[in-house]
Design an enzyme around this catalytic site. Structure first.
Site, PDB file in Angstrom:
ATOM      1  N   LYS A 153       0.757  -1.363  -0.155  1.00 39.68           N
ATOM      2  CA  LYS A 153      -0.067  -0.023  -0.036  1.00 39.68           C
ATOM      3  C   LYS A 153       0.949   1.242   0.050  1.00 39.68           C
ATOM      4  O   LYS A 153       1.654   1.345   1.002  1.00 39.68           O
ATOM      5  CB  LYS A 153      -1.017  -0.058   1.089  1.00 39.68           C
ATOM      6  N   ASP A 187     -16.763   0.080  -0.383  1.00 36.52           N
ATOM      7  CA  ASP A 187     -15.756  -0.327  -0.941  1.00 36.52           C
ATOM      8  C   ASP A 187     -14.559  -0.745   0.596  1.00 36.52           C
ATOM      9  O   ASP A 187     -13.477  -1.167  -0.015  1.00 36.52           O
ATOM     10  CB  ASP A 187     -14.934   0.945  -1.565  1.00 36.52           C
ATOM     11  N   ASP A 193      -1.993  10.578  -5.558  1.00 33.97           N
ATOM     12  CA  ASP A 193      -0.520  10.465  -5.904  1.00 33.97           C
ATOM     13  C   ASP A 193      -0.043   8.922  -5.656  1.00 33.97           C
ATOM     14  O   ASP A 193       1.199   8.553  -5.721  1.00 33.97           O
ATOM     15  CB  ASP A 193       0.542  11.293  -4.924  1.00 33.97           C
ATOM     16  N   GLY A 194      -1.029   8.086  -5.130  1.00 34.36           N
ATOM     17  CA  GLY A 194      -0.477   6.769  -5.124  1.00 34.36           C
ATOM     18  C   GLY A 194       0.360   6.146  -3.914  1.00 34.36           C
ATOM     19  O   GLY A 194       0.762   5.126  -3.726  1.00 34.36           O
TER      20      GLY A 194
HETATM   21  P1  AMP Z   1      -9.937   4.591   1.400  1.00 34.27           P
HETATM   22  O1  AMP Z   1     -10.713   5.886   2.241  1.00 34.27           O
HETATM   23  O2  AMP Z   1      -8.246   4.931   1.892  1.00 34.27           O
HETATM   24  O3  AMP Z   1     -10.202   3.442   1.609  1.00 34.27           O
HETATM   25  O4  AMP Z   1      -9.669   5.277  -0.007  1.00 34.27           O
HETATM   26  C1  AMP Z   1     -10.672   5.249  -0.807  1.00 34.27           C
HETATM   27  C2  AMP Z   1     -10.302   5.389  -2.424  1.00 34.27           C
HETATM   28  O5  AMP Z   1      -9.517   6.315  -2.477  1.00 34.27           O
HETATM   29  C3  AMP Z   1      -9.499   3.919  -2.847  1.00 34.27           C
HETATM   30  O6  AMP Z   1      -9.904   3.709  -4.018  1.00 34.27           O
HETATM   31  C4  AMP Z   1      -8.140   4.312  -2.680  1.00 34.27           C
HETATM   32  O7  AMP Z   1      -7.420   3.572  -3.380  1.00 34.27           O
HETATM   33  C5  AMP Z   1      -8.026   5.648  -3.117  1.00 34.27           C
HETATM   34  N1  AMP Z   1      -7.045   6.607  -2.479  1.00 34.27           N
HETATM   35  C6  AMP Z   1      -6.627   6.932  -1.335  1.00 34.27           C
HETATM   36  N2  AMP Z   1      -5.846   7.661  -1.196  1.00 34.27           N
HETATM   37  C7  AMP Z   1      -5.188   7.405  -2.339  1.00 34.27           C
HETATM   38  C8  AMP Z   1      -3.695   7.987  -2.886  1.00 34.27           C
HETATM   39  N3  AMP Z   1      -2.805   8.701  -1.928  1.00 34.27           N
HETATM   40  N4  AMP Z   1      -3.418   7.780  -4.142  1.00 34.27           N
HETATM   41  C9  AMP Z   1      -4.394   6.873  -4.977  1.00 34.27           C
HETATM   42  N5  AMP Z   1      -5.452   6.617  -4.424  1.00 34.27           N
HETATM   43  C10 AMP Z   1      -5.853   6.899  -3.418  1.00 34.27           C
HETATM   44 MG    MG Z   2     -10.506   1.554   1.027  1.00 33.72          MG
END
Ligand code: AMP
Ligand code: MG
Length: 479
Positions: free
Chosen positions: A107, A246, A119-120
């Site tokens: 991650k 999700d 930014d991934g």
């Molecule tokens: P989360 O709330 O962390 O479960 O993220 C919700 C969505 O946003 C998911 O599709 C994650 O992969 C995406 N996401 C969160 N932070 C990032 C990041 N810094 N770069 C790319 N995708 C992100």
């Molecule tokens: Mg998530």
């Protein structure tokens, strides 16, 4: 097994190409090891002395590539805060492959097809939080993903304030989410929805593989596992913070640790996610939200499974599947061996008493473990002991209907009510030190995470009430 002999498999790639996107990891600058988790290494049969192998850092940074590795990110959709958000997908997570039934995922290793302008990357603080809490949940007996290790780096990422990027290597028997089903339903890819269902049954519900009614039974088991999971969250006082569809695991696991919290003082309506102004994901709402999320899953499965049958199962979830699972958890916490009709009222009275008493949730139950009729230890931990006093009158009456001895009750309770839980202020301290290059508190908390029920005199201070100024810390999603 060493890193040289480690060989990964990628069964998910046998699905249609729409299920995933191949990803190219972008390594971090000057990576360094923060922590290696030997207990997770055992799961995949990796030698624990890999901790000192410099290639372990390279494994997490994706510059050492085990045999069979084919990095890919998974496609999914989801409802975020009640609104359908369309395609989401792993924006920063990459699956390397699986071993021993555990899918390895990094991650924070860079942008993927699903990064959507982000930014991934993953910041050091949230990475440490995920690393430690997933381990703590496992040892509390709560289904969860795990984590093999964590690295830090000098790569700067734009957050407020600027942070350094980290990578956690997560492990899970399944990374499929309710939202994965929603993706194929909303985009009307019904054949793919069916292949996904078959895949998930094979992977996470293999006993149903040859059952003619397997789709419906699969749905029922997802409902049952979700009930158990949420009941356990409520019991231990865990607030997930972002129960978007999700972030709901199809295998019934705690998934995607973000702005979570363990309750400090019992506050039924506590919201740990700073961005959640409406309190959609408060502690109190988690059971209702799980029902709502399961309803969204049932809609996504409506081309495969009879809607009425699913609705009946959902009705049962609300009427007794979840309430019974919760009652079971709470009766165990209270040391009640028998199940009596009146127990639900006793639990409701307890929640009201805890709310009125201003008492630390974890400490209350741990103190209750040693209750022998002498009430002062319980009065001492509450700001308002009267509320506790009134409830203990009910508890005494209920205990008189038990047939087990006091010793048996106390022994069982001490194995059910943790002494050590990872509170956010402890994690914050570990993060502050880690930013200075000191990972000792990360290691200490990893140890505590693995010994929630033990008496550890040297760590007594971690079992004390959260300092007033550090109670009820909240977090935002962007990390
Ligand atoms: P989360 O709330 O962390 O479960 O993220 C919700 C969505 O946003 C998911 O599709 C994650 O992969 C995406 N996401 C969160 N932070 C990032 C990041 N810094 N770069 C790319 N995708 C992100
Ligand atoms: Mg998530």
């Amino acid at each position: 097994m060493t890193l040289d002999t480690m060989t990964l498999e990628t069964a998910y790639l046998s699905l249609d190409s729409e299920f995933y996107a191949m990803s190219t990891p972008e390594p971090l600058d000057e990576p360094y090891l923060i922590s290696f988790n030997p207990k997770a290494a055992e799961l995949i049969g990796l030698d624990t002395d890999t901790a000192t192998d410099p290639r372990f850092v390279a494994l997490l940074n994706c510059t050492f590539v085990p045999k069979g590795t084919r990095p890919f990110s998974m496609c999914y959709a989801g409802h975020q805060f009640g609104h359908f958000a369309g395609r989401l997908g792993d924006g920063r997570a990459m699956n390397l492959g699986s071993i021993n039934g555990w899918h390895l995922q990094t991650k924070g290793s860079g942008e993927t097809l699903y990064a959507r302008m982000a930014d991934g990357r993953a910041a050091l603080p949230s990475s440490i939080r995920e690393y430690l809490m997933s381990e703590a949940m496992f040892h509390l007996g709560i289904p969860t993903t795990r984590a093999l290790g964590i690295i830090g780096s000098q790569t700067k990422i734009i957050r407020s304030p600027i942070e350094r990027a980290a990578i956690v290597m997560r492990l899970s028997p399944s990374w499929v989410r309710f939202g994965t089903f929603q993706y194929f339903h909303y985009f009307k890819e019904y054949d793919k929805l069916k292949s996904l269902t078959e895949y998930v049954i094979t992977e996470s519900y293999p006993h149903l593989q040859h059952d003619e009614d397997r789709y419906f039974k699969f749905f029922c088991e997802v409902v049952d596992r979700t009930a158990t999971l949420i009941a356990q969250w409520q019991g231990v006082g865990f607030i997930h913070g972002v129960m978007n569809t999700d972030n709901m695991s199809i295998a019934g696991l705690t998934l995607d640790y973000g702005p979570y919290a363990m309750l400090d003082d019992f506050q039924y309506g506590f919201v740990s996610n700073k961005s959640d102004r409406a309190g959609r994901y408060s502690y109190a709402e988690q059971p209702n939200v799980s029902y709502w999320n399961l309803t969204m899953l049932s809609q996504a499965l409506s081309t495969l499974i009879d809607k009425q049958k699913m609705q009946q199962k959902l009705d049962d979830y609300g009427a007794f599947i979840y309430p019974d699972a919760y009652t079971l958890v709470m009766c165990k916490k209270m040391g009640l061996f028998r199940r009596l009709e009146e127990d639900k009222e006793l639990i409701e009275a307890l929640l009201r008493a805890l709310q009125d008493a201003y008492v630390d949730y974890t400490i209350f139950f741990r103190t209750l473990c040693r209750y022998d009729g002498e009430r002062s230890p319980l009065y001492d931990i509450a700001m308002n002991p009267v509320a506790i006093h009134n409830w203990l009158n009910l508890y005494d009456e209920r205990l008189s209907k038990e047939t087990h001895t006091q010793i048996q009750r106390q022994e069982a309770m001490l194995k059910t009510n943790p002494k050590y839980v990872l509170k956010n202020y402890m994690l914050q301290d570990a993060i502050t030190l880690a930013k200075r290059g000191d990972f000792t508190l990360v290691e200490t908390l990893l140890y505590l995470a693995a010994h929630p029920y033990d008496e550890l005199p040297e760590f007594e201070h971690f079992a004390k009430e959260t300092p007033e100024e550090h109670k009820n810390i909240t977090f935002s999603c962007s990390s």
